[in-house]
Design an enzyme around this catalytic site. Structure first.
Site, PDB file in Angstrom:
ATOM      1  N   GLU A 175      31.867  39.273  35.024  1.00  0.00           N
ATOM      2  CA  GLU A 175      32.775  38.708  34.016  1.00  0.00           C
ATOM      3  C   GLU A 175      33.384  37.383  34.485  1.00  0.00           C
ATOM      4  O   GLU A 175      34.600  37.189  34.441  1.00  0.00           O
ATOM      5  CB  GLU A 175      33.869  39.719  33.667  1.00  0.00           C
ATOM      6  CG  GLU A 175      33.309  41.001  33.048  1.00  0.00           C
ATOM      7  CD  GLU A 175      34.389  41.991  32.635  1.00  0.00           C
ATOM      8  OE1 GLU A 175      35.459  41.994  33.259  1.00  0.00           O
ATOM      9  OE2 GLU A 175      34.152  42.749  31.689  1.00  0.00           O
ATOM     10  N   GLU A 197      28.486  46.684  29.200  1.00  0.00           N
ATOM     11  CA  GLU A 197      29.678  47.524  29.067  1.00  0.00           C
ATOM     12  C   GLU A 197      30.001  47.725  27.595  1.00  0.00           C
ATOM     13  O   GLU A 197      30.654  46.874  26.978  1.00  0.00           O
ATOM     14  CB  GLU A 197      30.887  46.920  29.793  1.00  0.00           C
ATOM     15  CG  GLU A 197      30.784  46.947  31.302  1.00  0.00           C
ATOM     16  CD  GLU A 197      32.071  46.503  31.993  1.00  0.00           C
ATOM     17  OE1 GLU A 197      33.127  46.455  31.320  1.00  0.00           O
ATOM     18  OE2 GLU A 197      32.011  46.205  33.201  1.00  0.00           O
TER      19      GLU A 197
END
Length: 757
Positions: A201, A270
């Protein structure tokens, strides 16, 4: 003639050998449609299970339950700080036995996705980075910074220093890769690992850091690819992932995501099954109808890899929870709950969904979708290869109204906010909103099939209680040190304890008017986080806390002072280190002031620049009271007196026998305040009975989901029950030790078992 026969034999033998090698050592590649394993495109359904958040004894059952839910892959982060707690000293034992975990995945016949990071976020303490990394001179995390990439560490205890020029991040990443290679665990070696992840991320950091962030991404990508794992690498939430690394999506919805190159597959690393909880907050729940709808939307747009984060959330044992203020439970409303039990209807609804998706696999991977409008908010995504394979997804994006549509000359009813899947383009095999597929489950009051969870007291009783108080009057000893002014907490504790004492004294003149019936003085303590208990002359004056969103806070309260010298004792408490944010390694914790006494004859007195005495941790920690040996080394107050009163800063011990049966076990801690608890020397985590504030009134599945929707537990303690792994228990005489910070009633602590029906 003989030469010809020999030649033919060699050709046949070589071909046979190559086939055997291909069967044993598979090749993993990708194209625009999917991950390709040994030449075959695959729709891959995955679930996150983090090995340190459960026990080795739980792993096989968790993984098999994931397999039974028709998953193909188990995904896990690798947690640097538990594996290298100090430079060059590694720990891969017990819950940290990564090789054993991956081999358990292999034994189940599933693939693995190894997210090495080594930054993980994951609501994990310090985002997975070891705290010692913060103290490499000149370091700056996750950027084009030489101290971050070049580890300079002392290799001896004297003044001479051996400089080891080694990329810190690369060193650990290489350590994990070589460990996996040595056990033949990559798919290219015949193992289960088909994917690896570098970084995590990173896009917000890259955008904030500019050129340094860009350079770091390029370096990280080249470093990872250079490790030659034989499997593809991914970067999640990083749109500029350099080739050949695949950029992937994280979020509640990813149907608008597309990879940064047309030859890369569309992957969702995710898909959030719920959300984490924080002390003082509510419990977020995500309806499975919306989760299945989100995944179906992604697949109908060409997505071929979906990972549920989390499929089993587990427990933040010890002090591994980050945030700060993340709860010990990391249940995440996952299909398999914190204790390893199946959560219905989420588990079975997804299991059936996955089965139907697999029926569509051939059509999904051999063609691109044709999109047909069926109404204002309705569409059909049709996959047809022209070879008899046809699958259709009929979607209704209206969150309020059902729709009746016509497709292939047939009528179909679509509930609001749902997708019907037709594996043969003719018959509906699954609808994301209809739980009626789950006929074997019970009906609850509103008609949804669900399992009922019960926490039932066991017959095992906590007995032989003992109590031991932290003596605030004897804090200053050989383990303390003095400094002028206020110091940052983690710089002193190095996160070896949640606790740091700040101690000073102030002289009060007998002429002060408050000593003759006037208003008491007020003490203001400004803290950078995360909590503080204020003592004056050994007595608790009050407590204050920050929050996960705003760790800074101010304690303001009246204090009882006397003429002469008064001691101010401030116990500052960390509740997990930050795990996300730009350069969070630079964020402060502890009491940095000012500390001001107001209401004196002179007005106010700033104590910040006085001489302060510092003590790291608690005396009970130093004496190792959590162990059988340590607990036996002191005199505990026993009998009925041990459980009477609700005093702060108190250690308690008790014994109990393991409850009969195999049901998961927990401690009901609702009668306590805030502290930590251990079973047979192992920490089950921090406890805190802070009441949940939130809005618990919107439970409809339809409409865009965010973590503030579908909240539970308003007005109740955020976490009531604390998981005690069965494998930590002996048949009899299990030692429970807890430290209570503010006061609680230990006589009402219960051992409970968790069951579902």
């Amino acid at each position: 003639m003989e030469t010809s026969l020999v030649s033919k034999f060699l050709k046949v033998y070589t071909f046979y050998l190559l086939m055997v090698v291909q069967l044993v050592f598979c090749i993993v590649t990708y194209d625009k449609k999917a991950i390709i394993i040994n030449g075959q495109r695959r729709i891959l359904l995955s679930g996150s299970i983090h090995y340190p958040r459960s026990t080795p004894e739980m792993w096989e059952d968790l993984i098999n339950k994931a397999k039974d839910a028709n998953l193909d892959v188990i995904e896990t982060y690798v947690f640097w700080n538990v594996h290298e707690p100090s430079p060059g000293n590694y720990n891969f034992d017990g819950r940290y036995d990564l090789v054993r975990f991956i081999k358990t995945v292999q034994k189940a016949g599933l693939y693995a996705h190894l997210r090495i990071g080594p930054y993980v976020c994951a609501e994990w303490n310090f985002g997975g980075f070891p705290v010692w990394l913060k103290y490499v001179p000149g370091i700056s995390f996750r950027t084009d910074n030489e101290p971050f990439k070049i580890l300079i560490m002392s290799c001896s205890i004297d003044i001479s220093i051996v400089f080891v020029v080694k990329a810190a991040m690369q060193k650990f990443t290489n350590k994990i890769v070589e460990m996996m290679k040595s056990e033949n665990l990559f798919e290219s070696q015949g193992g289960p690992i088909i994917l690896s992840q570098i970084e995590n991320e990173y896009q917000p950091e890259r955008e904030a850091l500019g050129a340094a962030g860009e350079a770091y991404v390029q370096w990280a990508a080249q470093m990872a690819v250079g490790l030659n794992t034989g499997v593809p690498w991914v970067m999640c939430k990083e749109d500029d992932a350099p080739d050949p690394i695949i950029n992937t999506c994280n979020g509640f919805y990813c149907d608008e995501f597309s990879p940064n190159k047309p030859y890369k597959p569309t992957m969702w690393t995710e898909a959030w099954t719920g959300w984490f909880a924080e002390f003082g907050g509510t419990i977020p729940m995500r309806p499975v109808q919306d989760l299945a709808f989100a995944v179906a939307r992604f697949i109908q747009k060409g997505g071929s890899f979906v990972n549920y984060y989390m499929f089993h959330g587990g427990t933040n044992f010890g002090r591994t929870a980050g945030g700060p203020f993340i709860t010990t439970s990391y249940d995440y409303d996952a299909p398999i709950d914190e204790y390893g039990l199946i959560r219905e209807p989420k588990y079975s609804h997804l299991k059936e969904f996955h089965r139907v998706i697999k029926l569509c696999e051939s059509a999904l991977l051999s063609s691109d979708p044709t999109v047909v409008s069926l109404g204002n908010y309705q569409q059909a995504h049709v996959f047809s290869s022209g070879k008899g394979n046809c699958a259709a997804f009929l979607s209704n994006y209206d969150s309020n109204t059902a729709a009746r549509v016509v497709f292939n000359n047939k009528h179909f009813n679509l509930p609001p906010w749902s997708i019907s899947i037709l594996p043969d383009c003719s018959h509906v095999a699954f609808n994301t909103a209809k739980l009626s597929n789950l006929r074997h489950l019970f009906l609850d009051k509103v008609g949804a099939r669900t399992s009922q969870v019960r926490m039932t007291p066991t017959v095992s009783q906590l007995h032989s209680w003992g109590a031991y108080s932290e003596d605030v009057f004897s804090l200053v000893d050989s383990s303390t040190f003095e400094a002028v002014g206020l110091l940052e907490q983690i710089n002193i504790t190095r996160d070896n304890s949640d606790y740091l004492w700040y101690i000073t004294s102030v002289d009060i003149s007998p002429s002060e008017s408050f000593l003759r019936g006037g208003q008491k003085p007020t003490l203001n303590v400004y803290s950078s986080g995360h909590a503080v208990h204020v003592f004056v002359n050994g007595k608790l004056s009050g407590s204050s806390y920050g929050t996960r969103k705003d760790t800074k806070f101010t304690f303001t309260g009246p204090v009882d002072l006397q003429a002469g010298t008064n001691r101010i004792e401030l116990l500052s408490i960390a509740v997990g280190l930050p795990n996300i944010g730009l350069h969070y390694e630079e964020w402060n914790t502890g009491i940095l002031g000012p500390v001001v006494l107001q209401g004196l004859n002179q007005g106010h007195k700033d104590l910040s620049s006085l001489k302060w005495t510092y003590r790291v941790g608690l005396k009970g920690e130093t004496m190792n009271l959590i162990s059988q040996h340590g607990a036996s080394s002191i005199e505990w107050i026993g009998g009925a007196v041990a459980t009477q009163g609700q005093q702060p800063l108190k250690w308690y011990k008790a014994y109990f026998d393991a409850p009969e049966g195999n049901d998961p076990v927990a401690l009901d801690m609702r009668s306590m305040g805030k502290g930590q608890v251990w079973i047979n020397g192992q920490s089950i985590g921090r406890y805190w009975t802070a009441s949940a504030n939130g809005k618990c009134d919107d439970f409809h599945y339809a409409g865009t989901y965010r973590q503030t929707k579908c909240q539970l537990g308003c007005g109740q303690p955020t976490q009531k029950w604390y998981h005690v792994p069965r494998s930590w228990l002996k048949p009899t005489q299990n030692l429970l030790v807890l430290f209570e910070e503010i006061g609680g009633d230990v006589s009402r602590i219960l051992l409970v078992k968790r069951t579902t029906s």
